[in-house]
Scaffold this motif. Sequence first.
Motif, PDB file in Angstrom:
ATOM      1  N   UNK A  13      -6.482   9.932  14.601  1.00 17.61           N
ATOM      2  CA  UNK A  13      -7.657   9.909  13.732  1.00 17.61           C
ATOM      3  C   UNK A  13      -7.438  10.752  12.468  1.00 17.61           C
ATOM      4  N   UNK A  14      -6.528  11.716  12.539  1.00 14.21           N
ATOM      5  CA  UNK A  14      -6.345  12.674  11.444  1.00 14.21           C
ATOM      6  C   UNK A  14      -5.209  12.328  10.484  1.00 14.21           C
ATOM      7  N   UNK A  64      -0.255   7.458   3.151  1.00 12.59           N
ATOM      8  CA  UNK A  64       0.666   7.819   2.081  1.00 12.59           C
ATOM      9  C   UNK A  64       0.079   7.321   0.757  1.00 12.59           C
ATOM     10  N   UNK A  65       0.404   8.039  -0.304  1.00 17.74           N
ATOM     11  CA  UNK A  65      -0.118   7.713  -1.623  1.00 17.74           C
ATOM     12  C   UNK A  65       0.246   6.274  -2.015  1.00 17.74           C
ATOM     13  N   UNK A  66      -0.729   5.546  -2.536  1.00 20.33           N
ATOM     14  CA  UNK A  66      -0.591   4.190  -3.067  1.00 20.33           C
ATOM     15  C   UNK A  66      -0.429   3.089  -2.025  1.00 20.33           C
ATOM     16  N   UNK A  67      -0.424   3.407  -0.729  1.00 21.41           N
ATOM     17  CA  UNK A  67      -0.170   2.378   0.275  1.00 21.41           C
ATOM     18  C   UNK A  67      -1.203   1.252   0.200  1.00 21.41           C
ATOM     19  N   UNK A  68      -2.471   1.584   0.125  1.00 20.29           N
ATOM     20  CA  UNK A  68      -3.502   0.551   0.092  1.00 20.29           C
ATOM     21  C   UNK A  68      -3.366  -0.316  -1.154  1.00 20.29           C
ATOM     22  N   UNK A 128      -6.661   2.685  15.907  1.00 13.85           N
ATOM     23  CA  UNK A 128      -5.807   2.253  14.803  1.00 13.85           C
ATOM     24  C   UNK A 128      -6.483   1.141  14.006  1.00 13.85           C
ATOM     25  N   UNK A 129      -7.055   0.182  14.701  1.00  3.54           N
ATOM     26  CA  UNK A 129      -7.750  -0.914  14.007  1.00  3.54           C
ATOM     27  C   UNK A 129      -8.940  -0.374  13.220  1.00  3.54           C
ATOM     28  N   UNK A 177     -11.526   1.384   8.171  1.00  7.06           N
ATOM     29  CA  UNK A 177     -12.177   2.477   7.444  1.00  7.06           C
ATOM     30  C   UNK A 177     -11.473   2.825   6.138  1.00  7.06           C
ATOM     31  N   UNK A 178     -10.166   2.553   6.077  1.00  6.05           N
ATOM     32  CA  UNK A 178      -9.394   2.848   4.870  1.00  6.05           C
ATOM     33  C   UNK A 178      -9.199   1.618   3.984  1.00  6.05           C
TER      34      UNK A 178
END
Length: 182
Positions: free
Chosen positions: A60-61, A65-69, A100-101, A106-107
């Motif tokens: 959960x924590x 990584x930067x820019x992944x989305x 994980x899902x 959420x992200x």
Amino acid sequence: MNIGLDIDDTMTNTSELKIEYFRKFFKIDDMDKLIDMLNPKKIDGELSDFFEKNLLEMTKSYTLKENVKDVIDRLRSKGHKIFIITARGCRIDGGIVEETKKYLDNNGIVVDKVIMKLREKTDACIENKIDIMVDDSISILEELKNNNIKTVLFNSIVNKNIDTDIDRVNNWIEVENYIDNL
């Protein structure tokens, strides 16, 4: 193109958080020993108990990584299909798959398929016609490479000092550039 992505230490900052947990729980400051504890082949006994008790909270924590989305979104907009192919949940589930899902949702991480609980990824990559796999595991990528699947190694604290002829990337902008130049 069908693009396979690993999660831990590829999409998320996993090992860094695990090391902090290890440092506090086991009271170890030796970085080499802490990194050695990340080796999945060495998870037994007290370390296995530790993961049974803490892995869900740790999952959960983890931070992205930067820019992944943004890179995943751009790759999908270019017509690529994105498959998450991960070992998560194969050793210890305890809610990891569902978490994980939820974490991906959420992200705002939108992918075409999530495949979990895989110690070996070759069959899943062949079955899903993966053209390139991005992962932090040299052994997994070598196996895929031997099966004529293009591979790229995401550098991490676990693999950065290991020699390999697999192409490496350091961040998600490099992943995008690498794929764009294929």
